[in-house]
Design an enzyme around this catalytic site. Structure first.
Site, short mmCIF file in Angstrom:
data_model
loop_
_atom_site.label_atom_id
_atom_site.label_comp_id
_atom_site.label_asym_id
_atom_site.label_seq_id
_atom_site.Cartn_x
_atom_site.Cartn_y
_atom_site.Cartn_z
N SER A 1 5.40 -8.36 -29.16
CA SER A 1 4.91 -9.17 -30.28
C SER A 1 3.46 -9.60 -30.05
CB SER A 1 5.82 -10.38 -30.53
OG SER A 1 5.73 -11.32 -29.49
N ASN A 2 3.08 -9.84 -28.82
CA ASN A 2 1.67 -10.15 -28.55
C ASN A 2 0.80 -8.92 -28.81
OD1 ASN A 2 1.03 -12.96 -27.40
ND2 ASN A 2 2.96 -12.41 -26.41
N ARG B 1 3.84 0.34 -4.93
CA ARG B 1 2.98 -0.27 -5.96
C ARG B 1 1.61 0.38 -6.00
NH1 ARG B 1 2.71 -6.19 -4.37
NH2 ARG B 1 1.23 -6.30 -6.06
N ARG C 1 5.21 -6.40 -14.16
CA ARG C 1 4.90 -5.95 -12.79
C ARG C 1 3.69 -6.72 -12.28
NH1 ARG C 1 9.18 -3.60 -11.20
NH2 ARG C 1 8.02 -2.74 -9.44
N HIS D 1 0.74 -16.37 -20.42
CA HIS D 1 1.90 -16.96 -19.75
C HIS D 1 2.47 -18.06 -20.65
CE1 HIS D 1 4.39 -18.23 -16.42
NE2 HIS D 1 4.04 -19.48 -16.68
N GLN E 1 2.20 -19.65 -31.04
CA GLN E 1 0.86 -20.00 -30.55
C GLN E 1 0.25 -18.87 -29.71
OE1 GLN E 1 -0.57 -22.56 -31.89
NE2 GLN E 1 1.37 -22.91 -32.93
N GLU E 2 1.11 -18.16 -28.97
CA GLU E 2 0.61 -17.02 -28.18
C GLU E 2 -0.13 -16.05 -29.09
OE1 GLU E 2 3.37 -15.10 -25.51
OE2 GLU E 2 4.43 -16.97 -25.11
C1 GRF Z 1 5.54 -13.62 -23.76
O1 GRF Z 1 6.33 -14.76 -23.80
C2 GRF Z 1 4.42 -13.80 -22.77
O2 GRF Z 1 4.02 -15.13 -22.64
C3 GRF Z 1 5.04 -13.32 -21.48
O3 GRF Z 1 5.87 -12.25 -21.86
C4 GRF Z 1 6.28 -12.42 -23.21
C5 GRF Z 1 5.93 -11.15 -23.93
O4 GRF Z 1 6.43 -11.14 -25.24
N1 GRF Z 1 4.00 -12.93 -20.56
P1 GRF Z 1 6.06 -9.93 -26.21
O5 GRF Z 1 6.51 -8.65 -25.53
O6 GRF Z 1 4.58 -9.96 -26.42
O7 GRF Z 1 6.83 -10.20 -27.47
#
Ligand code: GRF
Length: 217
Positions: A13-14, A65, A91, A109, A173-174
């Protein structure tokens, strides 16, 4: 126009908010490639829908890694990526990888760092009884969720919140702050000094304040 490489593991979603912001012009950049370590990640579907190149690099196929990260770097270099954006990428990157993209790897985060780093942080915030949580975009350093902070958004936490309720409140908010952080980078407005990020042409707003519960409650 900066060239962005997005690393994902899940829903994306981000990633979607970043793709949309590039399309609308809210980010002066383009997503050049989306790389997932999980073959079925829905994020890949979102990228394909926008005609963005996708790659799957399953971490299990590599002995360690270092080899996995070397493959990631090769893929990002092949697309001449200038900014690496971690969007739900599950990762931890090696110091060698980070050295090859100095000051050019960002993460988001779902908590107000430095409180609640690591995993399962929404439930931890609820269990702790904090009145506010939120999200943080930061540059990635060699620690876990420890790098210089670029932007944060604050949301209220209620004592009877479920983890899903808080997750959704934070995610909204992200989707606002990640594109903004990337645009600040694209505009060349971010300067890292020690562990602080200075943002050029930023005013101060002394009236910015949140109280939960509200004083008029
Ligand atoms: C989000 O909650 C972000 O803060 C964390 O992982 C999640 C990713 O969500 N790092 P999406 O895959 O972007 O929906």
């Amino acid at each position: 126009m900066i060239r962005i490489g997005v690393l994902v593991s899940g829903s994306g979603s981000n990633l979607q908010s970043i793709l949309d912001a590039c399309e609308s012009g809210a980010i002066d950049g383009e997503v050049s490639v989306v790389i997932s370590n999980v073959s079925g990640a829905f994020a890949l579907e979102r990228a394909r829908k926008k005609g963005v190149a996708t790659r799957v690099v399953p971490h299990g196929n590599y002995p360690d890694r270092a080899h996995f990260d070397a493959e990631l770097k090769a893929r990002l270099d092949a697309h001449r990526v200038e900014l690496v954006v971690l969007a739900g990428f599950m990762r931890v990157l090696t110091p060698e990888f980070l050295r090859s993209f100095p000051g050019r790897v960002m993460n988001i985060h779902p908590a107000l760092l430095p409180s609640f780093p690591g995993l399962g942080v929404r439930q931890k915030a609820i269990d702790h009884g904090v009145r506010f949580s939120g999200c943080t975009v930061h540059f990635v350093d060699e620690g876990v969720d420890t790098g210089p902070i670029i932007i944060q958004a604050v949301v209220p936490v209620y004592s009877d919140d479920t983890e899903d309720e808080l997750k959704e409140r934070i995610l909204r908010q992200e989707h606002q702050i990640y594109p903004k952080a990337i645009q600040l980078f694209a505009q060349g407005r971010l300067e890292v000094v020690g562990r602080k990020v200075f943002i050029r042409d930023l005013g101060k707003d002394d009236s910015l304040c949140l109280v939960n519960p509200r004083l008029d409650t």
